[in-house]
Write an enzyme that holds these catalytic residues in place. Sequence first.
Site, mmCIF file in Angstrom:
data_model
loop_
_atom_site.group_PDB
_atom_site.id
_atom_site.type_symbol
_atom_site.label_atom_id
_atom_site.label_comp_id
_atom_site.label_asym_id
_atom_site.label_seq_id
_atom_site.Cartn_x
_atom_site.Cartn_y
_atom_site.Cartn_z
ATOM 1 C CB THR A 29 -1.019 0.000 1.165
ATOM 2 O OG1 THR A 29 -1.826 1.178 1.050
ATOM 3 C CG2 THR A 29 -0.373 -0.035 2.534
ATOM 4 C CD GLU A 30 -1.212 3.433 -3.351
ATOM 5 O OE1 GLU A 30 -1.469 2.402 -2.698
ATOM 6 O OE2 GLU A 30 -2.062 4.033 -4.028
ATOM 7 C CG ASN A 31 -0.847 4.018 3.536
ATOM 8 O OD1 ASN A 31 -1.113 3.164 2.697
ATOM 9 N ND2 ASN A 31 -1.252 3.917 4.789
ATOM 10 C CB SER A 58 5.884 3.899 -0.537
ATOM 11 O OG SER A 58 4.717 3.247 -0.971
#
Lengths: 234, 235
Positions: free
Chosen positions: A54-56, A96
Amino acid sequence: MSTQDFDALKLSNAQIAWRAAQDIADGTYVNLGIGFPEMVARYQPPGRQTIFHTENGILDFGEPPAEGEEDWDLINAGKRAVTLKPGAAFFHHADSFAMVRGGHLDVAILGAYQVAETGDLANWRIGSKGVPAVGGAMDLVHGARQVFVITEHVTKDGKPKLVERCSFPLTGVACVTRVYTSHAVIDIVEGRFVLREMRPGLAFDTLQAMTGAALHRDGPVTDLLAPALYSPLA
Amino acid sequence: MDKQVASAAEAVAGIGDGATVMIGGFGGSGAPIELIHALIDKGPKGLTVINNNAGNGRIGIAAMIDAGLVKKMICSFPRSSDPRAFTDRYLAGEIELELVPQGTLAERIRAGGAGIPAFYTPTGFGTELAEGKVIAEFDGRSYVQERWLKADFALIKAHLGDRHGNLTYNKAARNFNPLMCTAAETTIVQVSEIVPLGGIDPEHVVTPGIFVDRVVEIADPAQEEVLIRAGAVYA
């Protein structure tokens, strides 16, 4: 075939997600877009391990926690609470997106407003009204080795979502590699839609009429099948 | 060397009208609520704010917008469960928006902190967000030139800190925070606990203190998402 008959043959969203999940190989790193694509995680074939990104800043997150058990510092890109699997990792946003842009993800799965035969994707805004918001979509379409789109074959009012050229603002150029629709599985090969699977009972000419660009048959076209699935989100 | 300050109010001293301020966080995770609210109390105007989002509900960045502090947002996703503060002002033409893809936003901040004035990324090529930007081809593929992003101040939420400014973070509240620490002239950090030097294993330091100017201990800090769900308002 009438529009109603075409509609009757379609897979549900859960079934589209299931079909896409069958193509995620064991040992892969995968990013699922916010919303509909998140359903793909539920239908991983048994015995295969996928690590979700997940990008975060989390690798290897799992199911949402029980209500009341949320830790709001442990969320996914859709800002929903998640849990960690053993072996998970945290990292900051530059790392990320190094994973994203640097070609380290095997698959990204996204929704679409339109996909063009060139592989162009439009999935971030429909017009020029309102507040524009892009998030990580433009980054995700570049870098993952395969970019899958899952979508209904046509819009709610029956217009093709698979087109020659996108009329909505682009998310990325020549980035989509495969499309899973409610009626077909289609690869994008050298600027052409190549049909791989279609719903049993559907005539090629009908599918073509519901598609805004030429469908090509470069090899065998098999039945697009999925089990009956119950999904609260479908 | 001692970078500790006694209060959030003291920590945000010197942030004046027209400043550019990076604010850490992704949605509610990693948002330095106490520092933001101290800045609202101070009340500078005409700020440019850099964050992934553009505020939620009536607290944090949304409360900054409500209080008329913000002239411009630089962000990737100005939507949230309750985006009224930004949306109303944006549609009324009262706030500027520079929309940046999330990975490009992260890399622009990283570049700012690393002294790299520009870089090339495939992200956005052929889209309206690349209009007017320099395009170059490398090994047969087209890339968009993007410029670094720096700020006068960064407001950061971390977990543990020491008086040198070494920091750790809590889970996915890390997000943009370590990048923003590097890219501001003055980096201001709220931590849940200030520990003695050596209290953070050097192997576990995420942000080395060289990137940090001020550290304030805010024990048991508010979590933005929890406040949103409680319907909290800062005014």
